[in-house]
Design an enzyme around this catalytic site. Structure first.
Site, mmCIF file in Angstrom:
data_model
loop_
_atom_site.group_PDB
_atom_site.id
_atom_site.type_symbol
_atom_site.label_atom_id
_atom_site.label_comp_id
_atom_site.label_asym_id
_atom_site.label_seq_id
_atom_site.Cartn_x
_atom_site.Cartn_y
_atom_site.Cartn_z
ATOM 1 N N HIS A 66 7.072 -14.709 -37.554
ATOM 2 C CA HIS A 66 6.881 -15.309 -36.232
ATOM 3 C C HIS A 66 7.654 -14.526 -35.181
ATOM 4 O O HIS A 66 7.214 -14.407 -34.028
ATOM 5 C CB HIS A 66 7.313 -16.776 -36.240
ATOM 6 C CG HIS A 66 6.608 -17.610 -35.222
ATOM 7 N ND1 HIS A 66 5.237 -17.738 -35.182
ATOM 8 C CD2 HIS A 66 7.071 -18.347 -34.186
ATOM 9 C CE1 HIS A 66 4.887 -18.531 -34.178
ATOM 10 N NE2 HIS A 66 5.983 -18.902 -33.551
ATOM 11 N N ARG A 71 5.586 -11.682 -34.181
ATOM 12 C CA ARG A 71 4.544 -12.149 -33.255
ATOM 13 C C ARG A 71 5.122 -12.263 -31.842
ATOM 14 O O ARG A 71 4.509 -11.821 -30.871
ATOM 15 C CB ARG A 71 4.023 -13.499 -33.750
ATOM 16 C CG ARG A 71 2.978 -14.185 -32.858
ATOM 17 C CD ARG A 71 2.463 -15.412 -33.615
ATOM 18 N NE ARG A 71 1.758 -16.347 -32.764
ATOM 19 C CZ ARG A 71 0.472 -16.272 -32.433
ATOM 20 N NH1 ARG A 71 -0.248 -15.236 -32.852
ATOM 21 N NH2 ARG A 71 -0.101 -17.193 -31.695
ATOM 22 N N LYS A 89 -6.124 -21.245 -35.641
ATOM 23 C CA LYS A 89 -6.011 -22.701 -35.635
ATOM 24 C C LYS A 89 -7.301 -23.328 -35.105
ATOM 25 O O LYS A 89 -7.928 -22.804 -34.193
ATOM 26 C CB LYS A 89 -4.827 -23.127 -34.758
ATOM 27 C CG LYS A 89 -3.465 -22.775 -35.355
ATOM 28 C CD LYS A 89 -2.337 -23.311 -34.497
ATOM 29 C CE LYS A 89 -0.987 -23.043 -35.134
ATOM 30 N NZ LYS A 89 0.139 -23.582 -34.316
ATOM 31 N N HIS A 105 -3.875 -18.366 -28.442
ATOM 32 C CA HIS A 105 -3.322 -19.591 -27.872
ATOM 33 C C HIS A 105 -4.442 -20.397 -27.216
ATOM 34 O O HIS A 105 -5.264 -19.847 -26.490
ATOM 35 C CB HIS A 105 -2.260 -19.265 -26.821
ATOM 36 C CG HIS A 105 -0.975 -18.779 -27.413
ATOM 37 N ND1 HIS A 105 -0.069 -18.012 -26.715
ATOM 38 C CD2 HIS A 105 -0.441 -18.949 -28.653
ATOM 39 C CE1 HIS A 105 0.967 -17.744 -27.492
ATOM 40 N NE2 HIS A 105 0.762 -18.293 -28.660
ATOM 41 N N TYR A 139 6.392 -16.308 -22.934
ATOM 42 C CA TYR A 139 6.820 -14.919 -23.100
ATOM 43 C C TYR A 139 7.207 -14.268 -21.770
ATOM 44 O O TYR A 139 7.953 -13.296 -21.757
ATOM 45 C CB TYR A 139 5.712 -14.110 -23.781
ATOM 46 C CG TYR A 139 5.413 -14.607 -25.171
ATOM 47 C CD1 TYR A 139 6.290 -14.356 -26.215
ATOM 48 C CD2 TYR A 139 4.280 -15.364 -25.429
ATOM 49 C CE1 TYR A 139 6.032 -14.833 -27.482
ATOM 50 C CE2 TYR A 139 4.007 -15.842 -26.694
ATOM 51 C CZ TYR A 139 4.896 -15.574 -27.716
ATOM 52 O OH TYR A 139 4.648 -16.059 -28.964
ATOM 53 N N ARG A 143 -0.626 -14.649 -36.688
ATOM 54 C CA ARG A 143 0.238 -15.523 -37.477
ATOM 55 C C ARG A 143 0.209 -15.066 -38.930
ATOM 56 O O ARG A 143 -0.774 -14.484 -39.402
ATOM 57 C CB ARG A 143 -0.233 -16.978 -37.379
ATOM 58 C CG ARG A 143 -0.281 -17.512 -35.953
ATOM 59 C CD ARG A 143 -0.881 -18.912 -35.914
ATOM 60 N NE ARG A 143 -0.930 -19.459 -34.552
ATOM 61 C CZ ARG A 143 -1.950 -19.327 -33.716
ATOM 62 N NH1 ARG A 143 -3.036 -18.662 -34.116
ATOM 63 N NH2 ARG A 143 -1.913 -19.848 -32.508
#
Length: 324
Positions: free
Chosen positions: A270, A273, A199, A296, A305, A175
């Site tokens: 993004h 990514r 995150k 993730h 994806y 990110r």
């Protein structure tokens, strides 16, 4: 190129609304914010979004009938609030986020003994439309890298930095906030890996290839020393004034590089990514590995994806198969 503006109404600043709440409700907001930031370790942006939604909910609670305590929050109030949001033009994805925020809040309030029961589970969560992300083809990604490399040939430190940013984004799929948060010591060029804090403060190690390593090497040896200042600290990527690179500046540089490629979709960091993940899967990478690389929390996010790659395969089949 002008960007389409959202048709959703702009919400008032939630801090100003928070200040007008009755004290018991305001105290509940403060406790919930501490819970999200300290106990769950959510990002600043996620905390701000959830708290803003809860302030809107409690403002509705107090304004609808003058209720001043959280104990009066029930399923009818939740539904009234969401109905009002919908009437004001909130999109389906916004409604889904606000529903999730409300359910998170009521679950916390029950544990904190601020609610006698939790009405949240009775609140239906609107399904969010799953849009396939715009991605570059491999030749378009390559063309963007070549354009960026050509701009860096003269040795301008900003051009060297922007080329290294683009190469590293595409090589790792990190990110943009993760990339701008990198310190010099987070890069191990001998092993060609970077240490990323994602995150929820989750740490992961992500590899990168030779092109990104070469771009990083030129930036670190020839570009960064020209921008570094006494107060630059350990930041890997720097702005023109020597401070840590701002994600907004990095976004502009990515858009500029991709914008030089004829026919390429208008993607930013993004999109890089998304492109990295898609190209990994198309190249034979397994879904679990891509999940780990992207950071993730669940495999369901990474599975998006696979839909992109299927659409690519269908398009190739329709274009090339004699009996398509």
């Amino acid at each position: 190129m002008s960007r389409a503006r959202s048709t959703e109404p702009r919400r008032p600043d939630f801090r100003a609304v928070r200040a007008k709440l009755p004290e018991p409700l305001g105290a509940a907001v403060d406790g919930f914010e501490r819970h999200l930031a300290a106990e769950r370790g959510l990002s600043v942006h996620t905390v701000r979004g959830y708290v803003g939604d809860v302030v809107s909910l409690l403002d509705h609670l107090s304004g609808a009938s003058g209720r001043e305590t959280l104990a009066e929050l029930d399923i009818s109030v939740l539904r009234e609030w969401l109905s009002a949001q919908h009437a004001q033009g909130a999109s389906r994805s916004t409604m889904a986020r606000r529903t999730a925020a409300a359910r998170t809040f009521t679950a916390w309030a029950l544990r904190a003994e601020l609610l006698p029961n939790d009405p949240g589970p009775r609140l239906a969560v609107p399904s969010k439309p799953r849009k396939l992300p715009a991605v570059l083809r491999t030749d378009q990604a390559s063309a963007a890298m070549q354009a960026s490399a050509a701009g860096a040939e003269q040795g301008d430190p900003v051009a060297l930095r922007d080329h290294a940013v683009l190469e590293l984004l595409y090589a790792t799929g990190v990110r943009i906030a993760e990339l701008c948060g990198l310190d010099v010591d987070d890069v191990d060029r001998e092993r060609r890996v970077i240490r990323v804090i994602g995150k929820g403060d989750r740490e992961r190690v992500v590899p990168f290839g030779l092109p990104a390593d070469e771009a990083l090497g030129r930036w670190v040896t020839a570009g960064r020393p020209k921008l570094v200042r006494a107060d630059s600290g350990a930041a890997l990527f720097l702005g023109v004034r020597g401070g840590r690179l701002d994600p907004r500046t990095a976004r502009r540089s990515v858009h500029d590089a991709v914008g030089t490629v004829s026919g390429a979709p208008n993607v930013g960091p993004h999109g890089m990514r998304h492109s990295a993940a898609t190209h990994l899967l198309e190249g034979g990478a397994d879904l679990r590995s891509v999940q780990e690389l992207l950071g993730h929390a669940t495999l369901a996010t990474t599975q998006l994806y696979t839909h992109v790659t299927v659409e690519r395969l269908k398009a190739i089949h329709d274009r090339t198969h004699p009996r398509s």
